[in-house]
Design a protein around this motif. Structure first.
Motif, mmCIF file in Angstrom:
data_model
loop_
_atom_site.group_PDB
_atom_site.id
_atom_site.type_symbol
_atom_site.label_atom_id
_atom_site.label_comp_id
_atom_site.label_asym_id
_atom_site.label_seq_id
_atom_site.Cartn_x
_atom_site.Cartn_y
_atom_site.Cartn_z
ATOM 1 N N VAL A 71 49.688 31.261 51.892
ATOM 2 C CA VAL A 71 50.035 31.174 50.464
ATOM 3 C C VAL A 71 51.267 30.286 50.290
ATOM 4 O O VAL A 71 51.255 29.310 49.525
ATOM 5 N N HIS A 72 52.317 30.595 51.019
ATOM 6 C CA HIS A 72 53.578 29.864 50.798
ATOM 7 C C HIS A 72 53.518 28.447 51.346
ATOM 8 O O HIS A 72 54.134 27.534 50.765
ATOM 9 N N GLY A 73 52.738 28.253 52.422
ATOM 10 C CA GLY A 73 52.492 26.887 52.894
ATOM 11 C C GLY A 73 51.713 26.117 51.837
ATOM 12 O O GLY A 73 52.013 24.958 51.529
ATOM 13 N N GLY A 74 50.711 26.791 51.234
ATOM 14 C CA GLY A 74 49.881 26.161 50.196
ATOM 15 C C GLY A 74 50.704 25.741 48.987
ATOM 16 O O GLY A 74 50.421 24.728 48.346
ATOM 17 N N ILE A 75 51.737 26.542 48.668
ATOM 18 C CA ILE A 75 52.583 26.215 47.499
ATOM 19 C C ILE A 75 53.617 25.144 47.876
ATOM 20 O O ILE A 75 53.828 24.173 47.138
ATOM 21 N N LEU A 76 54.233 25.324 49.052
ATOM 22 C CA LEU A 76 55.385 24.450 49.386
ATOM 23 C C LEU A 76 54.987 23.097 50.010
ATOM 24 O O LEU A 76 55.844 22.241 50.244
ATOM 25 N N MET A 77 53.690 22.918 50.261
ATOM 26 C CA MET A 77 53.235 21.678 50.894
ATOM 27 C C MET A 77 53.633 20.434 50.080
ATOM 28 O O MET A 77 53.464 20.402 48.872
ATOM 29 N N ARG A 78 54.194 19.450 50.797
ATOM 30 C CA ARG A 78 54.596 18.192 50.127
ATOM 31 C C ARG A 78 53.489 17.150 50.243
ATOM 32 O O ARG A 78 52.696 17.193 51.189
ATOM 33 N N ASP A 79 53.502 16.198 49.327
ATOM 34 C CA ASP A 79 52.615 15.028 49.441
ATOM 35 C C ASP A 79 53.314 14.024 50.346
ATOM 36 O O ASP A 79 54.056 13.165 49.874
ATOM 37 N N ASN A 80 53.132 14.166 51.665
ATOM 38 C CA ASN A 80 53.859 13.272 52.572
ATOM 39 C C ASN A 80 52.916 12.668 53.626
ATOM 40 O O ASN A 80 53.065 12.932 54.806
ATOM 41 N N ASP A 81 51.984 11.916 53.100
ATOM 42 C CA ASP A 81 51.001 11.226 53.939
ATOM 43 C C ASP A 81 50.260 12.193 54.875
ATOM 44 O O ASP A 81 49.980 11.853 56.039
ATOM 45 N N GLY A 82 50.023 13.373 54.389
ATOM 46 C CA GLY A 82 49.184 14.303 55.148
ATOM 47 C C GLY A 82 49.894 15.091 56.227
ATOM 48 O O GLY A 82 49.267 15.915 56.908
ATOM 49 N N LEU A 83 51.208 14.868 56.408
ATOM 50 C CA LEU A 83 51.915 15.584 57.490
ATOM 51 C C LEU A 83 51.924 17.090 57.244
ATOM 52 O O LEU A 83 51.560 17.874 58.127
ATOM 53 N N ASP A 84 52.365 17.476 56.032
ATOM 54 C CA ASP A 84 52.397 18.910 55.701
ATOM 55 C C ASP A 84 50.980 19.464 55.643
ATOM 56 O O ASP A 84 50.713 20.587 56.094
ATOM 57 N N LEU A 85 50.065 18.664 55.075
ATOM 58 C CA LEU A 85 48.679 19.124 54.923
ATOM 59 C C LEU A 85 48.074 19.470 56.294
ATOM 60 O O LEU A 85 47.407 20.497 56.446
ATOM 61 N N ALA A 86 48.363 18.627 57.278
ATOM 62 C CA ALA A 86 47.812 18.871 58.621
ATOM 63 C C ALA A 86 48.316 20.211 59.153
ATOM 64 O O ALA A 86 47.545 21.012 59.708
ATOM 65 N N GLN A 87 49.591 20.462 58.963
ATOM 66 C CA GLN A 87 50.151 21.743 59.453
ATOM 67 C C GLN A 87 49.530 22.916 58.719
ATOM 68 O O GLN A 87 49.229 23.950 59.311
ATOM 69 N N LEU A 88 49.369 22.724 57.405
ATOM 70 C CA LEU A 88 48.792 23.789 56.587
ATOM 71 C C LEU A 88 47.368 24.102 57.051
ATOM 72 O O LEU A 88 46.983 25.267 57.222
#
Ligand code: 5GP
Length: 597
Positions: A71-88
């Motif tokens: 949940v908190h990863g889903g909210i706090l994820m940044r638009d940073n060329d997929g870096l945060d998305l990959a971790q999420l």
């Protein structure tokens, strides 16, 4: 980009179904918690339980529902060329684009008078965490905390949801929502847990009986509740009592430091009726001050002097003493009609006397001499929040450096009185002027609607000047020899003398007044008063702003004024200085305006 995923978790379910429907119709996937999900599902709208999304069930009766990295990863994820998305994605999460949360009804639970444990259970944890996360990440996420915003948010869906500026404003609202929520919790806990100086004191009422409820507390700070600068040793202080106490205490504290002498003040309605430092009492003043044959300590003398500036106004006063109150001062207070006292401390026998006063309801406050409030002060008026830096710089001898008149000399006693008068008006409701002599205020003019730039400031000088006249004429031989009958009480004698001096009694009043005497007193004529006033000299005058015309100096000259301190800085300064020179006064410009409200 359209909103893909929203998380809804609300206590206040009004407007929820329409909002959820609007989101779902726009193609947004809905995640939700227990009761919220149930309400959405019952309306036939597709919804995924957060527990399914996290793969972790709600536990501990809902204490933990959304506190999960997905949940908190889903909210706090940044638009940073997929870096945060990959971790999420590596933890099985997915981006959340909108968070709609309102919090457990903590304040409503407290207001219902619920038991402590119920109130604690109504402290929302997961909700504020999501709200703060979404507000922090408003660069990508929209956060909604109140149903009133649902319609405007739905209106933005066709164009991809709230734009960046709107998301920032929603984030501001969200932080304000959690801040007020946490303040309510902290204030409630302060009221429940803290006693004495860090606690919350319920007042009988505010300024007026219809202003209820009323309370007073120390400020909340990052270090916890700040202690108040006093402790209640006896009695139940009211709202105005405490305003008096806090202003009066500041006055005597500053005055004692400035002069090195015990200081006292006698307050009424948040202005001093009198203030004084210790200065020996000449024998001729003793009968006037009704203290013949009394042995008075220095502290007692300071209080007597403050009380005797205007004993009519001081009736039922709030007293402040810079020192530890001794027996002599307590014995003096014992016979005065007074509401309460704030002081640096109390000798045990003195405290015993004060505790017994007014049938035990006399207010006794012990000030903390080491207490220093924050430099910034705040207040609210009519729903508007004010902040200002406190007038923390003490009034000192530097205010007397710029002597602008031909006469330059200031004796030590003149300096003392100029400091006293300035410090007294610093804590007097403006516009104000004050006259002092021999370490004692002898006339304080408070709260005049006079404008510093207009002629009307002179009204304040006249008003306080009339008090000076009354104070001085109490020493007139005819006043001193008024033939009071045996048994006329002390305060009645004081009142009768003042009315005799004022000389404006109606025939009905006079008929009653005259019964207090063995024989009918001869009136005190205007010319007798004027003659006697000519013998008054060495008086000091302080003004809380500049004099806009010379008229204030003219008026002051007939009240024995020899020393003046004012802010200076008026267009009329040259005219005012010339007037002071004509009366051989010594005047300093302090450069310091002392308005107080
Ligand atoms: P529901 O009625 O959906 O069961 O609960 C909604 C309320 O739960 C909201 O007020 C929301 O702020 C709160 N909430 C959401 N997640 C959590 C959590 O993990 N712990 C707690 N204590 N409250 C939560």
């Amino acid at each position: 980009m359209p909103l893909k995923r929203a998380l809804l978790s609300v206590s206040d379910k009004s407007g929820l179904v329409d909002f959820a429907k609007g989101l779902a119709d726009s193609g947004c996937e809905l995640l939700s918690t227990g009761g919220t999900a149930k309400a959405i599902r019952e309306a036939g709208i597709p919804v995924i339980d957060v527990s399914e999304f996290t793969g972790s069930p709600e536990i501990m009766d809902g204490r933990v529902k959304t506190l999960h990295p997905r949940v908190h990863g889903g909210i706090l994820m940044r638009d940073n060329d997929g870096l945060d998305l990959a971790q999420l994605e590596s933890i099985g999460g997915a981006p959340i684009d909108l968070v709609c949360v309102n919090l457990y009804p903590f304040s409503a639970t407290v207001a219902k008078g619920a038991p402590f444990a119920d109130c604690i259970e109504n402290i929302d944890i997961g909700g504020p965490t999501m709200v703060r996360a979404a507000a922090k990440n408003h660069a990508r996420v929209a956060v909604v905390v109140e149903p009133a915003d649902y319609a405007s948010i739905l209106a933005t869906l066709p164009s991809g949801g709230p734009p960046a500026e709107a998301r920032a404003m929603l984030a501001l609202k969200a932080f304000s929502h959690t801040a007020t929520y946490d303040t309510a919790i902290a204030e409630w806990m302060q009221a429940q847990l803290c006693k004495g100086k860090t606690g919350v004191t319920t007042l009988k009422y505010g300024c007026n009986p219809q202003q209820k409820p009323a309370s007073v507390r120390g400020l909340l700070s990052p270090q916890g509740p700040m202690p108040m600068p006093f402790e209640v040793l006896c009695g139940t202080p009211g709202f105005i009592n405490l305003l008096d106490a806090l202003n009066a205490w500041q006055l005597v504290r500053e005055l004692a430091v400035a002069t090195g002498l015990p200081a006292a003040a006698s307050f009424k309605h948040v202005s001093p009726a009198g203030a004084a430092v210790y200065a020996e009492l000449p024998d001729e003043l003793r009968p006037v001050y009704e203290c013949v044959g009394k042995t008075l300590s220095k502290t007692a003398t300071a209080y007597l002097r403050s009380r005797q500036a205007d004993p009519l106004c001081s009736f039922g006063d709030f007293v402040a003493i810079s020192e530890v109150v001794d027996l002599s001062t307590a014995e003096l207070l014992k016979i005065e009609v007074s509401d309460g006292i704030i002081a640096a401390g109390y000798e045990p026998e003195a405290l015993e006397i004060l505790r017994a006063k007014k049938g035990g309801s006399y207010i006794v406050l012990q000030a903390d001499p080491a207490y220093d409030p924050p430099l910034e002060e705040q207040r609210t008026v009519f729903g508007t929040s004010f902040r200002q830096s406190r007038a923390a710089d003490p009034v000192g001898l530097a205010t007397l450096d710029n002597v602008v008149t031909q006469k330059k000399e200031l004796s030590d006693s003149a300096k003392r009185d100029l400091l006293l008068a300035q410090i007294a008006i610093k804590y007097t409701q403006s516009n104000s002027v004050g006259y002092a002599k021999d370490g004692q205020m002898i006339g304080v003019g408070a709260g005049q609607q006079a404008c510093a730039r207009r002629r009307s400031r002179v009204d304040c000088v006249k008003l306080a000047g009339r008090k000076v006249e009354t104070w001085y004429l109490r020493q007139h031989p005819k006043v001193r020899s008024l033939p009071f009958k045996e048994g006329v009480k002390r305060q009645e004698r004081i009142n009768a003398r003042v009315r005799y001096i004022e000389g404006d009694m109606t025939p009905i009043e006079y008929k009653q007044w005259v019964t207090q005497f063995e024989s009918e007193p001869e009136p005190l004529s205007t010319s007798e008063k004027a003659e006697f006033m000519k013998t008054l000299d060495g008086v000091t005058l302080a003004s809380d702003a500049f004099f806009p015309f010379r008229d204030s100096i003219d008026v002051a000259s007939s009240r024995g004024v020899a020393y003046v301190v004012a802010a200076g800085g008026s267009k009329a300064d040259a005219e005012v200085i010339a007037a002071a020179d004509e009366y051989s006064m010594t005047m300093a410009f302090s450069g310091l305006r002392l308005f107080h409200h």
